[in-house]
Write a protein that holds these residues in place. Structure first.
Motif, PDB file in Angstrom:
ATOM      1  N   HIS A  99      -1.305   8.876  -4.041  1.00 12.52           N
ATOM      2  CA  HIS A  99      -1.715   7.557  -4.541  1.00 12.52           C
ATOM      3  C   HIS A  99      -3.105   7.183  -4.033  1.00 12.52           C
ATOM      4  O   HIS A  99      -3.905   6.589  -4.777  1.00 12.52           O
ATOM      5  N   ARG A 100      -3.382   7.508  -2.775  1.00 16.18           N
ATOM      6  CA  ARG A 100      -4.718   7.199  -2.247  1.00 16.18           C
ATOM      7  C   ARG A 100      -5.786   7.960  -3.033  1.00 16.18           C
ATOM      8  O   ARG A 100      -6.859   7.420  -3.326  1.00 16.18           O
ATOM      9  N   ALA A 119      -0.314   2.786 -13.783  1.00 13.98           N
ATOM     10  CA  ALA A 119       0.813   1.846 -13.843  1.00 13.98           C
ATOM     11  C   ALA A 119       1.695   1.958 -12.607  1.00 13.98           C
ATOM     12  O   ALA A 119       2.280   0.971 -12.155  1.00 13.98           O
ATOM     13  N   ASP A 120       1.790   3.166 -12.034  1.00 12.60           N
ATOM     14  CA  ASP A 120       2.586   3.350 -10.819  1.00 12.60           C
ATOM     15  C   ASP A 120       2.005   2.548  -9.659  1.00 12.60           C
ATOM     16  O   ASP A 120       2.744   2.008  -8.832  1.00 12.60           O
ATOM     17  N   GLY A 127       0.795  -1.215   0.000  1.00  7.43           N
ATOM     18  CA  GLY A 127       0.000   0.000   0.000  1.00  7.43           C
ATOM     19  C   GLY A 127       0.827   1.263   0.000  1.00  7.43           C
ATOM     20  O   GLY A 127       2.055   1.230   0.156  1.00  7.43           O
ATOM     21  N   PRO A 128       0.168   2.411  -0.152  1.00  2.00           N
ATOM     22  CA  PRO A 128       0.866   3.705  -0.174  1.00  2.00           C
ATOM     23  C   PRO A 128       1.646   3.993   1.104  1.00  2.00           C
ATOM     24  O   PRO A 128       2.586   4.809   1.078  1.00  2.00           O
ATOM     25  N   GLU A 129       1.271   3.367   2.211  1.00  2.00           N
ATOM     26  CA  GLU A 129       1.972   3.611   3.471  1.00  2.00           C
ATOM     27  C   GLU A 129       3.433   3.156   3.428  1.00  2.00           C
ATOM     28  O   GLU A 129       4.230   3.518   4.308  1.00  2.00           O
ATOM     29  N   ASN A 130       3.794   2.400   2.399  1.00  2.00           N
ATOM     30  CA  ASN A 130       5.171   1.911   2.272  1.00  2.00           C
ATOM     31  C   ASN A 130       6.108   2.908   1.599  1.00  2.00           C
ATOM     32  O   ASN A 130       7.307   2.655   1.493  1.00  2.00           O
ATOM     33  N   PHE A 165       0.114  17.423  -5.336  1.00  2.00           N
ATOM     34  CA  PHE A 165       0.623  17.074  -4.014  1.00  2.00           C
ATOM     35  C   PHE A 165       2.124  17.304  -3.971  1.00  2.00           C
ATOM     36  O   PHE A 165       2.820  17.043  -4.962  1.00  2.00           O
ATOM     37  N   PRO A 166       2.674  17.743  -2.831  1.00  7.60           N
ATOM     38  CA  PRO A 166       4.139  17.799  -2.693  1.00  7.60           C
ATOM     39  C   PRO A 166       4.719  16.385  -2.764  1.00  7.60           C
ATOM     40  O   PRO A 166       4.034  15.399  -2.449  1.00  7.60           O
TER      41      PRO A 166
END
Length: 335
Positions: free
Chosen positions: A316-317, A45-46, A13-16, A307-308
């Motif tokens: 991503h979220r 794709a990202d 997930g994005p938290e990584n 987003f910065p």
């Protein structure tokens, strides 16, 4: 020397995501351009690469990011079109979520005049993907009807504009109920993809709006579920479906009799792994044909949110949520 780049603790997930100091990107050969990244575009794709399902091509950066805008920092000996200080935008095999990135000169384009870095970062991947589908694969002609699914997406908004404002064809698009109004800015015919009582998402609605067997080309990032079968249903004889992804899942059922009866071509395509010469020709033809339309405002990239770099997880979220449209952009460096 080092640079800041976005790294992953592990696939998932994005938290990584986390910001890390890594070795600064450098020229790999005499055809390369080193770019100081000002902004980077996010792509579906990202999100696949983030979970370990879409690795970069051999030799490209493991850092995520397939498109950037920025300033040329250094060029290889064979590079004649660009010099340090030039404002550019570029397609990448990877490496966009960083302060510097390197790419083959054939993937680099000058920024349209009077564009910000944020606006320019929204162009390369979305517009070149759309151009590949419409020009290289579909060979769209004036007066045709082109069906573009996910019409409010980055590729969708780019494709619809190209269909109508460059090719002189009619863009027909599908989207969720909440994004129909966005699509109306770019396509002549917009269809709600909410399934009807029979489970069909769009074929009967398009037949009612456009006519039976009226679509010449379908650009489809969904494919799964009922989509491919419905694509074939609405196509003219000899029509083509260009598949970009399988957002609708990896399984589908197709009426093979209709597929053969209409002599349908189904072509699945991707851009990231194409050879440098192919990308160079794609960029060259796009730049010649479409850059004037970008510069005079006939065609415009659609930016949803910025987003910065440090807030890449939140970006991503948002991209994976239901409200995102057009392009989501990371602001990497201050202008």
């Amino acid at each position: 020397m080092t640079m800041k780049a976005i790294s992953l603790k592990e696939f998932g997930g994005p938290e990584n995501f986390f910001v890390q100091e890594v070795e600064k990107a450098a020229l790999r050969d005499e055809d390369d351009v080193l770019i100081k990244v000002m902004a980077a575009g996010l792509n579906r794709a990202d999100t696949l690469q983030r979970v370990g399902k879409y690795p970069p091509p051999p030799g490209d950066s493991e850092v995520l990011g397939l498109e950037v805008s920025g300033v040329v920092a250094e060029v290889g000996k064979n590079v004649k079109k660009f010099k340090p200080g030039d404002k550019v935008m570029s397609l990448l095999g990877g490496g966009g979520y960083a302060e510097y990135t390197v790419t083959h000169q054939g993937c680099v384009m000058p920024m349209p005049k009077n564009y910000s870095f944020i606006e320019a970062a929204a162009i390369p991947e979305a517009f070149l993907t759309a151009w590949q589908c419409l020009k290289f694969h579909g060979n769209v002609q004036k007066g045709q009807h082109v069906l573009v699914h996910a019409g409010a997406s980055g590729v969708g908004t780019a494709a619809c504009q190209l269909v109508e404002r460059h090719f002189g064809a009619t863009a027909v698009t599908t989207s969720s109920t909440g994004k129909i109004e966005i699509c109306k800015n770019f396509a002549s015919i917009c269809v709600d993809r909410t399934p009807d009582e029979t489970g069909l998402c769009f074929a009967p609605k398009i037949a009612q709006r456009v006519g039976e067997n009226a679509i010449d080309l379908v650009v489809d990032p969904v494919l799964g579920g009922s989509y491919l079968n419905e694509d074939v249903t609405v196509l003219k004889e000899g029509g083509m479906v260009v598949g970009l992804a399988f957002m609708g899942g990896m399984k589908t059922e197709v009426n093979l009799a209709a597929l053969f009866a209409k002599a349908t071509t189904v072509k699945c395509t991707k851009l990231r792994n194409k050879p440098a010469a192919y990308k160079e020709e794609l960029v060259r033809t796009f730049t010649e044909a479409v850059m004037p339309l970008l510069e005079d405002g006939t065609i415009k990239p659609v930016v949803d949110k910025v987003f910065p770099l440090a807030e890449v997880a939140e970006a991503h979220r948002h991209l994976e949520g239901s409200d995102a449209y057009g392009k989501v952009i990371l602001s990497v460096s201050e202008e």
